[in-house]
Design an enzyme around this catalytic site. Structure first.
Site, PDB file in Angstrom:
ATOM      1  N   ASP A 771      90.736 165.807  86.315  1.00 45.66           N
ATOM      2  CA  ASP A 771      91.969 165.045  86.461  1.00 45.66           C
ATOM      3  C   ASP A 771      92.095 164.120  85.251  1.00 45.66           C
ATOM      4  O   ASP A 771      91.410 163.089  85.154  1.00 45.66           O
ATOM      5  CB  ASP A 771      91.935 164.241  87.758  1.00 45.66           C
ATOM      6  CG  ASP A 771      93.266 163.533  88.030  1.00 45.66           C
ATOM      7  OD1 ASP A 771      94.190 163.667  87.207  1.00 45.66           O
ATOM      8  OD2 ASP A 771      93.370 162.862  89.061  1.00 45.66           O
ATOM      9  N   ASP A1045      89.189 141.196  63.827  1.00 48.67           N
ATOM     10  CA  ASP A1045      90.017 142.020  64.703  1.00 48.67           C
ATOM     11  C   ASP A1045      91.496 141.673  64.601  1.00 48.67           C
ATOM     12  O   ASP A1045      92.301 142.092  65.439  1.00 48.67           O
ATOM     13  CB  ASP A1045      89.553 141.893  66.160  1.00 48.67           C
ATOM     14  CG  ASP A1045      89.535 140.453  66.630  1.00 48.67           C
ATOM     15  OD1 ASP A1045      89.759 139.548  65.796  1.00 48.67           O
ATOM     16  OD2 ASP A1045      89.290 140.219  67.826  1.00 48.67           O
ATOM     17  N   ASP A1316      66.981  91.373  31.903  1.00 51.30           N
ATOM     18  CA  ASP A1316      65.816  92.252  32.032  1.00 51.30           C
ATOM     19  C   ASP A1316      65.334  92.198  33.473  1.00 51.30           C
ATOM     20  O   ASP A1316      65.645  91.249  34.215  1.00 51.30           O
ATOM     21  CB  ASP A1316      64.702  91.835  31.079  1.00 51.30           C
ATOM     22  CG  ASP A1316      63.745  92.989  30.776  1.00 51.30           C
ATOM     23  OD1 ASP A1316      63.902  94.061  31.429  1.00 51.30           O
ATOM     24  OD2 ASP A1316      62.861  92.841  29.915  1.00 51.30           O
ATOM     25  N   ASP A1429      62.153  89.488  28.315  1.00 50.97           N
ATOM     26  CA  ASP A1429      61.131  90.402  28.831  1.00 50.97           C
ATOM     27  C   ASP A1429      59.862  89.656  29.210  1.00 50.97           C
ATOM     28  O   ASP A1429      59.211  89.982  30.219  1.00 50.97           O
ATOM     29  CB  ASP A1429      60.825  91.465  27.775  1.00 50.97           C
ATOM     30  CG  ASP A1429      59.773  92.452  28.252  1.00 50.97           C
ATOM     31  OD1 ASP A1429      60.058  93.232  29.182  1.00 50.97           O
ATOM     32  OD2 ASP A1429      58.661  92.457  27.699  1.00 50.97           O
ATOM     33  N   HIS A1445      39.349  97.706  37.327  1.00 53.74           N
ATOM     34  CA  HIS A1445      38.229  98.191  38.127  1.00 53.74           C
ATOM     35  C   HIS A1445      38.641  99.392  38.981  1.00 53.74           C
ATOM     36  O   HIS A1445      37.837 100.299  39.209  1.00 53.74           O
ATOM     37  CB  HIS A1445      37.703  97.071  39.024  1.00 53.74           C
ATOM     38  CG  HIS A1445      36.509  97.485  39.819  1.00 53.74           C
ATOM     39  ND1 HIS A1445      35.239  97.584  39.263  1.00 53.74           N
ATOM     40  CD2 HIS A1445      36.376  97.862  41.122  1.00 53.74           C
ATOM     41  CE1 HIS A1445      34.389  97.987  40.187  1.00 53.74           C
ATOM     42  NE2 HIS A1445      35.060  98.157  41.332  1.00 53.74           N
ATOM     43  N   ASP A1501      16.462 114.295  28.832  1.00 55.50           N
ATOM     44  CA  ASP A1501      16.081 115.044  30.036  1.00 55.50           C
ATOM     45  C   ASP A1501      17.319 115.773  30.577  1.00 55.50           C
ATOM     46  O   ASP A1501      18.439 115.591  30.078  1.00 55.50           O
ATOM     47  CB  ASP A1501      15.514 114.084  31.087  1.00 55.50           C
ATOM     48  CG  ASP A1501      14.723 114.835  32.156  1.00 55.50           C
ATOM     49  OD1 ASP A1501      14.543 116.051  31.994  1.00 55.50           O
ATOM     50  OD2 ASP A1501      14.311 114.200  33.145  1.00 55.50           O
ATOM     51  N   GLU A1594      15.404 108.547  33.481  1.00 56.48           N
ATOM     52  CA  GLU A1594      15.540 108.792  34.913  1.00 56.48           C
ATOM     53  C   GLU A1594      16.511 107.791  35.533  1.00 56.48           C
ATOM     54  O   GLU A1594      17.337 108.142  36.383  1.00 56.48           O
ATOM     55  CB  GLU A1594      14.176 108.711  35.592  1.00 56.48           C
ATOM     56  CG  GLU A1594      13.186 109.801  35.195  1.00 56.48           C
ATOM     57  CD  GLU A1594      13.603 111.172  35.699  1.00 56.48           C
ATOM     58  OE1 GLU A1594      14.483 111.232  36.601  1.00 56.48           O
ATOM     59  OE2 GLU A1594      13.090 112.178  35.191  1.00 56.48           O
TER      60      GLU A1594
END
Length: 1755
Positions: A771, A1045, A1316, A1429, A1445, A1501, A1594
């Protein structure tokens, strides 16, 4: 011969007649041609390979004899024997006459006459060379031709001599020949019997006289040119022949003749040295046979230089005496260039070896020059004087070198071309094959296997058919027996015999030739009665001893005892009529069963049947179907046929004639069962207008095939066709051959009967009606099984009526029809009379609708045929499956998921899956209450390559031409109408869970583009674009815009745009895409991509801005994103939206709180007002348009203009730069506007309007590089006035777009200011004549401090001023900051904004200049900057010490003396250091020294530092006086490492007087001692295994390692050398002693001249106290005194010295460590018992009692 065809025949006939005529014999031309043709038949190789020489002619004779034995003597022409005999005698006399070379080209008539004259007569060349002149002439010709072949450069031919002179010579030659014939007499003619009795192996030649060969050879040798080797022969001298002037030769002979005329040509060609007699060693030259050289060259080329046959030819050449030049020329002429180089190298090596071995045995007899042909033996004339022993050595080395050439392998091309001819006997082919193989490889198992393989592969097709059954089991002898009588008739006869015996052809051949004798198989003869082997029919026991058993009860009539085949009853035992007895081939037990014949066709039993041409022809309607389900009509053979492979394609008659039914065409195809029996049916097409007999084209696929009359061999399929409007060649085809008729499809005609179809649902068969009007499949209630679950639905089905109470299957059903299957979810209707198959299932079965009208049928097919187009295949990063388990779902969501999956299955978007991929799915409820199915595809997206965006932006409707008609269409469910590529579907699989794991998870996979896949939009765009491509090509003058689309169609004509719409819908439907008809918009008032198109204006669709939900940063980001989306339609500047943009500043957390400010509310209100009036215009491409740059606040704005705004163009709110000048913003807008114009309209604007005057614009072009770049390539005009339109008047309110307060030169009366700033936050502003203004803020950076100083200057001074700073950053802010837009992202935004406001408020100009700092130059500017400065420095000495240091980790004394801080401060710095306290307090320097001054005594050494890796061996040298240290990291401690360390130590520390080391092997080695002796350095070693002797070094080891650890923890070092160097720097140049001296200063500084104290000291040998004497030095544990009566100082422990004082209470001398004499009783009672003085040493040191005290006193 080398000459084939008519020219070859003509040449041979001419030679033959000329030779025979010289003997007084005459042969007709027809007889000569007949003999030549017979010769080619017997010896087909002769024209190409043979020649008129004795060897080839004897071979021809042998083949003629074989031919006579096989075919009889009558098959040989009568004149063949006499002609062959006569030519054999002639060739016997002339020996090596070669008339035609294998290299000869096609000849002309003149060349033919010339060749015959020079070759067949006793030519003048014979007179030149002597009686053997013909042979030499042959040599000349052959050498010439062979040299052409080898070198590809034939020698130039000399001009031919005068024709009269040539004729004179020919006439003289003929007279000589005549005299020779008279002396020898005529030769008698031999008959055929004498020919057959001839001894074919008689190769002896009659001797002939030779001329004076030495003189003739001298004429033909040239020292400078050697082409090919010939042989020389030592014979006795013979009388010199008469010389006459020769004919001018050609080719190589011509070159030799010319050389002879010029002078002495000793070697014109190479020779060999053959001694026939030892009495006379005079060399006589004889040419080496060219046939041998040709054979050698051919063997090398075809078989390789090391093949067995080639080596045999080389040995044959080596049997002569050849000189080195001869061998070189032979190798060069025959070998390839690469092999020749190998041969020459091997020859030279073996010659050298031979000379070395023979150096003592044959001294003076052989030299390398003799063997190589070099030096004095370079010329060939000198080489002929070599002795035979030397030539023997030459030949031996040459052959050994030849055999050393590596074999190239079997020449496959040669063997592949060796094939059996169609008429060649198999045994002859095997003989040729064995000869070729054995030439290439020695006999053995390998060669036998190769021969057997090629014996099958290279045999002709006839022999292959005979060999095939025994190919694997038989031997070569079996192959030969099988092919002994091979012919097509034999093969066909054997096929017939096999077919008659019911055997396969291979079985029959195997039994016949399978290795037995006498034509029997291996198992003996075959019985023709029972078919078994081992006996024949007359001995068959089955035939003699067995009789047929009596029949039982007839199964047909059941009334008597007889065979069913003999039953004649018409009624059975109950009186019922019986069907006719079948007598077809299936009932015959004696026939081999084949394809069953077709049902009885009309005409099968009529007169003449298939063989009588008078039998009535059949029509298509007479053809039967094999079964009710057969697709085609059966075509049967009307003739018994036996086919073989040699028959090719045959036509089988069917007696069926056309025409076909109207509207159909026929396709003939074979039956599959035919291929099993070896019958191949060729397909053919029968046109509907064909009227002839339909025949089937067949051919045998293997051996012989039997076709019985009436056997079905093919099917005729009747198919409808589409009649295309193609050009017609002829009106009707008539009875002509097969052809084609257009497109063909399967068809079932529509009749009064309902189109019913059986389909299986879940394995159960249902009959239903097709059908086409039913959308869904509906099952009749009576057909629905009671145990299949259903549920009621609220919907009703409508058709012609209405069906109520509709139910639906509760689960999807799998349907199957033939090879197609799928899933459906059918409805169940109780009142339905029969099941209806809807379009949901018919589209998968591929049901087509056809009509007679081509147009209608094509339209129907377009709508009915499902598209097979797929989206492009996705490119994947990996094929490793991704499986993520499905998480559980609540009951509500699970039910929704199952329902959604069922719907998608019905729509064909899903299919069941067994994929190894799986990702979770879930559902969400939309606002409408419906559920939405989603799949988490993030893991899948990560495994695919990104396809990118095909459309990076939205198409704008303003580009649609003004005035054009527009139609907009929308595609329905675009993703779900595009099929995924079949290879990609499995990756988008998911599972539907089951509660409590009640059933296995149902698994499905997407067949269409899934939502959530990152490449779905791109695939969708590509697919739709491909679908509408035909419409674009057809309507190229239209304007078509496609985005996802949505598709926009435009054209000036409304009728054409309607036509485009129709074509577009058809094209989309053809690709399976559906257009939403209800969403088609036409002409006006259109909505497209969020815009509203009304006439020629475009506005944005109504947009409502909600402020009630603006709470977080994320909410405001979404709002501003939407605003930016619509800004191209709004006259809304960036400055007006600035309050909204500023809300985004601050916390970057998306959920952080944000609030609308009053300014932002005003901006939103302004935007709502502008939205209501926003309009832009569509562009007229035929008119010019402009790009206008508008002067607006904050940043400029632009628009594309054509009688109105086409599009607004805005800049971002935040610039990527901190400071961007206003004019730079203008250039950015120009670039952006031009780009947008080309993006929309593919063209630059015609005009650009800038917000500057002409003068300012010219200045910007000169000063700013951005302006020329922005206008690059612009061909339009630049204007400076905006169009007069009220819309653009708002731009006139903005001012200050060009800097005017900043001066570019110093002001004459300006106040001088110096500024400065520093990183500590201090900023200094020094105004001339005022006190410096200093501001401190520790939070400020250096940039902030610099800007604060400048801001202070602007706040303090309102008059004109000149400001100088050493900051390039500050000077770079001006003059741009005056008109710039500031970025709020920078940390100094507040300071810059404040500075900009101050600039805008000023009334007087100012100048900002840059000055270099820290230059120390004189002048007020440099001094003022230096002063400013200096005011920024606030760093204290303590801070400096801490920084130092932190870098060096020096000791406290160094910090105290270097930075002038207190002892406590220095010690505190060391104590607070995180690295230094770990190593304790460093001891005071100067411990245990031994040298009294620098560079007197060193200690050396090696220590190990494991952190250095391969460089862990650290060699250390320390000066014992100054403690100056040097160390190097090395990979070892060997002698070489010590030497390198010492050399570097000398360069670093100077030269010592003495070095002390331990007793390590490297230190006591001879190399070290010699090295130190050269440098005049004394070397001593300590006591073995006593480290106290090396106490100083040493201790230095510990100091170095401690310093290395400190530095390594505090900083990053790239290499061990880098770290060690820093440690040495600290130890030598930073660390200080208590007097503030570094080790470097003590080592290189002047020796202190301070007065030495006087002390009393105790003699260790005598125990008595002595003094007072001078104290040289002292420290903890040691002291050095210098007695006044001694020559050297003495070392004593520090406890044995006392300060000498006049008074008892005197203060101790410094340096004595405040020691007091011992107060013990023992010391007070000591007296000097031994007054002897301590032992003195020459080195300035002292020992006591023979003990070296330098080792004492450790730290």
């Amino acid at each position: 011969m080398g000459v084939s065809g008519s020219k070859g025949q003509k040449l041979f006939v001419s030679v033959l007649q000329r030779l025979l005529s010289e003997r007084g014999l005459h042969v007709k031309e027809s007889s000569a041609i007949e003999f030549y043709q017979f010769l080619i038949k017997v010896s087909p190789w002769f024209p190409e390979e043979g020649g008129l020489n004795l060897q080839d002619w004897k071979r021809v004779g042998r083949e003629m004899k074989r031919y006579a034995a096989e075919h009889g003597t009558d098959s040989i022409p009568k004149q063949a024997y006499p002609i062959w005999l006569q030519l054999r005698e002639i060739l016997t006399e002339q020996s090596d006459l070669v008339l035609l070379s294998a290299e000869a080209k096609s000849v002309t008539e003149e060349e033919l006459e010339e060749g015959l004259t020079g070759l067949l007569s006793t030519s003048s060349q014979e007179k030149t060379y002597g009686t053997r002149g013909t042979a030499y002439a042959e040599i000349d010709t052959e050498v010439d031709k062979l040299s052409e072949h080898i070198y590809d450069e034939p020698y130039e031919e000399k001009e031919k001599a005068d024709k009269n002179e040539e004729k004179d010579h020919v006439r003289k030659i003929k007279k000589v020949v005549q005299r020779k014939e008279n002396s020898e007499g005529k030769r008698k003619e031999k008959d055929s019997k004498a020919f057959l009795a001839t001894d074919w192996n008689d190769d002896d030649l009659s001797p002939e006289d030779w001329d004076d060969l030495e003189e003739q050879a001298a004429h033909y040798h040239d020292d400078d040119e050697l082409i090919l080797p010939v042989k020389r022969k030592v014979v006795k001298k013979k009388p010199q022949a008469l010389r006459r002037k020769p004919l001018p030769p050609v080719g190589f002979a011509g070159a030799m003749a010319e050389a002879r005329e010029k002078g002495d040509l000793t070697f014109t060609f190479p020779v060999v040295f053959m001694g026939e007699s030892d009495e006379d060693d005079t060399p006589v030259w004889e040419p080496l046979p060219l046939k041998t050289l040709k054979e050698l060259q051919s063997a090398v080329r075809t078989m390789g230089p090391s093949a067995p046959y080639t080596l045999q030819v080389v040995d044959m050449v080596a049997s002569q005496w050849l000189t080195p030049s001869d061998w070189h020329q032979t190798a060069r002429a025959t070998l390839s260039p690469g092999d020749y180089v190998l041969w020459r190298t091997e020859y030279e090596e073996k010659s050298k070896e031979m000379v070395q071995k023979a150096a003592g045995k044959r001294k003076g007899k052989v030299s390398l020059d003799m063997l190589l042909g070099t030096g004095q033996f370079l010329s060939p004339s000198s080489q002929i004087k070599l002795s035979k022993d030397v030539l023997k050595d030459v030949t031996t080395n040459a052959v050994l070198a030849w055999r050393a050439i590596p074999p190239p392998g079997v020449k496959k091309t040669v063997l592949a071309g060796l094939k059996q001819g169609n008429e060649e006997s198999y045994e002859t082919f095997i003989s040729r094959l064995e000869e070729a193989v054995y030439r290439m490889m020695p006999r053995g198992e390998g060669s036998d296997i190769l021969i057997k393989q090629l014996a099958w592969e290279n045999a002709n097709s006839l022999c292959q058919d005979l060999i095939r059954p025994i190919r694997k089991t038989g031997t070569i002898q079996d192959y030969i027996r099988a092919c002994l009588d091979a012919s097509p008739a034999v093969v066909q006869g054997m096929a017939y015999a096999a077919a008659m015996r019911g055997q396969k052809y291979s079985t029959f051949v195997k039994q016949t030739y399978g290795g037995g004798k006498g034509g029997q198989g291996a198992e003996g003869p075959v019985c023709f009665s029972c078919g078994k082997t081992g006996h024949i029919r007359k001995d068959c026991k089955d035939e003699k001893g067995s009789k047929r058993a009596p029949p039982g009860l007839c199964p047909r009539c059941k009334k008597g005892y007889h065979w069913k085949s003999e039953c004649k009853s018409k009624f059975d035992k109950d009186g019922n009529p019986l069907p006719p007895l079948e007598t077809n081939a299936e009932n015959s037990k004696n026939l081999v069963k084949g394809q069953s014949p077709s049902p009885a066709q009309k005409g099968d039993g009529v007169k003449g049947s298939g063989l009588n041409p008078e039998a009535p022809p059949f029509t298509i309607h007479d053809l039967p179907r094999g079964t009710p389900g057969s697709a085609g009509l059966d075509l049967s053979s009307q003739k018994d046929l036996i086919l073989s492979l040699e028959d090719g394609v045959s036509l089988v008659p069917t007696l069926v004639k056309g025409t076909l039914p109207e509207g159909t065409t026929g396709l003939i195809i074979g039956r599959s069962s035919n291929y099993k029996k070896g019958l191949e049916v060729l397909p053919g097409v029968i046109d509907s207008d064909f009227q002839g007999e339909i025949k089937v084209m067949v051919k045998a696929a293997k051996n012989a095939v039997i076709i019985h009359k009436g056997e079905r061999i093919a099917q005729l399929l009747l198919l409808p066709y589409l009649k295309l409007p193609n050009p017609v060649i002829k009106e009707e085809r008539g009875s002509e051959g097969f052809g084609s008729t257009s497109h063909v499809h399967w068809v079932q005609e529509i009749s009064d009967s309902r189109p019913m179809l059986h389909i299986y649902l879940n394995g159960r068969r249902f009959l239903g009606l097709l059908d086409t009007g039913a959308d869904k499949t509906c099952i009749a209630g009576r057909d629905w099984p009671a145990n299949w679950p259903i549920h009621q639905t609220e919907s009703s089905l409508q058709g012609l009526g209405m069906a109520c109470g509709v139910a639906r299957s509760s689960q999807p059903l799998r349907w199957q029809h033939e090879d197609k299957s799928g899933i459906i979810h059918p409805f169940v209707i109780p009142t339905l009379p029969f099941t209806l198959w809807g379009r949901d299932i018919m589209k998968d079965i591929k049901v087509r609708l056809m009509t007679d009208s081509p147009d209608d049928s094509q339209d129907l097919m377009i709508g009915a045929i499902e598209s097979n187009l797929f989206a492009d295949q996705i490119s994947w990063k990996s094929d490793q499956p991704v499986w993520l388990n499905q998480w559980p779902l609540k009951q509500e969501k699970l039910q929704a998921l199952q329902q959604l999956v069922t719907e998608q299955l019905q729509l064909g978007h899903l299919e069941e899956s067994n994929s190894p991929w799986n990702t979770p799915v879930f559902v969400i409820k939309k606002k409408s209450g419906k559920w939405r199915l989603l799949q988490d595809l993030r893991a899948v997206n990560a495994t695919m390559h990104d396809m990118g965006a095909l459309q990076p932006g939205l198409p704008s409707p303003v580009a649609v031409p003004k005035g054009w008609e527009i139609i907009i269409i929308d595609l329905q469910d675009c993703f779900f109408n595009i099929k995924l590529h079949p290879e990609d579907c499995k990756r988008f699989a998911f599972s539907v869970p089951s509660p409590n794991f009640k059933r296995p998870y149902q698994r499905f996979q997407w067949k269409v583009l899934p939502q959530g896949m990152k490449n779905s939009p791109t695939l969708c765009q590509k697919f739709v674009d491909k679908a509408i491509l035909t419409v674009r090509d057809k309507y190229q003058d239209s304007y078509i815009v496609h985005y996802m689309d949505d598709i926009l169609l435009a054209h000036p004509s409304r009728s054409i745009v309607d036509e485009i719409l129709t074509s577009m819908i058809q094209a989309l439907n053809k690709h399976g895409l559906v257009v939403s008809t209800e969403k088609i918009q036409k002409y006006d008032n259109l909505k497209y991509l969020g815009t509203h198109i009304q006439g020629d204006s475009v506005s944005y669709q109504k947009l409502q801005i909600r402020t009630d939900k603006l709470r977080t940063l994320n909410d405001f980001q979404k709002l501003l994103g939407n605003i930016n989306w619509i800004r191209p339609f709004l006259k809304l500047t960036t400055g007006e939206l600035k309050p909204l943009f500023e809300i985004l500043n601050g916390d970057s957390n998306p959920i952080s709180t944000r609030k609308l400010t009053p300014e932002a509310c005003k901006a939103l209100q302004l935007m709502n007002e502008r939205l209501s009036t926003a309009r832009v215009k569509r562009l007229d491409l035929s008119q010019p348009w402009s790009l206008c740059i508008l002067k607006t606040e904050y940043t400029p704005t632009a628009c594309l203009w054509q009688d109105g705004v086409v599009e607004w163009i805005h800049l971002p709110h935040i610039s990527p730069k901190v400071i961007t000048p206003y004019d730079i913003f203008c250039t950015q807008l120009i670039i952006k506007g031009r780009h947008r114009s080309k993006e929309l309209f593919s063209k630059d604007p015609d005009y650009i309007v800038v917000p500057y005057t002409k003068v300012q614009f010219d200045l910007l072009l000169q000063e700013k590089e951005d302006w020329p770049i922005s206008l690059l390539g612009f061909l339009g005009e630049v204007h400076f006035h905006l169009p007069k339109d009220p819309l653009l008047t708002f731009t006139l309110q903005t001012a200050i777009i060009f800097p005017h307060m900043t001066s570019t030169t110093p002001l004459e009366k300006g106040i001088v200011i110096f500024t400065d700033g520093s990183a500590n936050g201090r900023s200094v502003t020094y105004i001339q004549g005022r006190e410096p203004i200093i501001k401190e803020n520790t939070q400020n950076t250096a940039q902030q401090a610099e800007i604060v100083a400048v801001i202070t200057a602007f706040e303090e001074v309102s008059q004109p001023f000149n400001l100088y700073t050493d900051s390039k950053y500050v000077t770079g802010l001006f003059p741009e900051i005056e008109t710039a837009t500031l970025s709020p992202r920078t940390k100094i935004y507040t300071e810059l904004k404040h500075l900009q406001r101050l600039i805008h408020k000023r009334q007087e100009k100012f100048y900002i200049g840059h000055i270099r700092g820290h230059t120390g130059l004189p002048g007020p500017l440099a001094q003022g900057n230096a002063y400013a400065d200096s005011l920024t420095r606030i760093l204290t000495a303590l801070e400096s010490a801490q920084e130092s240091h932190a870098l060096h980790h020096q000791n406290a004394a160094a910090l105290r003396f270097q930075f002038h801080i207190t002892r406590e401060q220095a010690r505190e710095i060391v104590k607070l250091c995180p690295n230094c306290p770990d190593w304790g307090h460093a001891p005071q320097l100067g411990v245990n020294p031994r040298g009294l001054k620098p560079r007197v005594l060193w200690q050396m050494d090696v220590t190990h530092v494991s952190e250095f890796g391969k460089l862990k061996y650290v060699h250390v040298t320390v000066d014992t006086y100054s403690h100056f240290t040097f160390a190097t990291a090395r990979t070892g401690e060997a002698t070489k490492d010590v030497l390198q360390h010492l050399a570097q130590s000398f360069a670093y520390m100077g030269i010592p007087q003495k070095i002390k080391t331990d007793n390590a092997p490297a230190y006591v080695s001879r190399s070290i001692q010699e090295f130190l002796a050269r440098w005049k350095i004394s070397h001593v070693t300590g006591i073995p295994y006593n480290p106290q002797g090396q106490a100083i070094v040493e201790r230095t080891h510990q100091n170095i390692k401690a310093q290395l650890n400190k530095l390594q923890k505090a900083g990053k070092y790239y290499t061990p050398h880098h770290l060690l160097a820093h440690a040495l720097f600290v130890l030598n140049h930073v660390n200080m002693d208590n007097q503030g001296h570094t080790a470097a200063e003590r080592h290189w500084g002047p020796i202190s001249a301070d007065p030495k104290p006087m002390v009393m000291w105790k003699d260790l040998l005598t125990g008595s106290w002595k003094g007072p004497d001078v104290l040289i030095t002292a420290g903890r544990g040691y002291a050095c005194v210098f007695p006044q009566d001694a020559e050297t100082p003495i070392w004593v422990p520090d406890r044995f010295i006392r300060p000498f004082t006049e008074r008892k209470e005197a203060t101790p001398t410094p340096g004595t460590a405040e020691k007091t004499p011992p107060r013990d009783e023992k010391d007070q009672q000591e007296s000097p018992k031994n007054e002897s003085s301590p032992h003195q040493r020459e080195d300035g040191l002292a020992t006591s009692a023979g003990v070296d005290l330098r080792s004492g006193g450790g730290p």
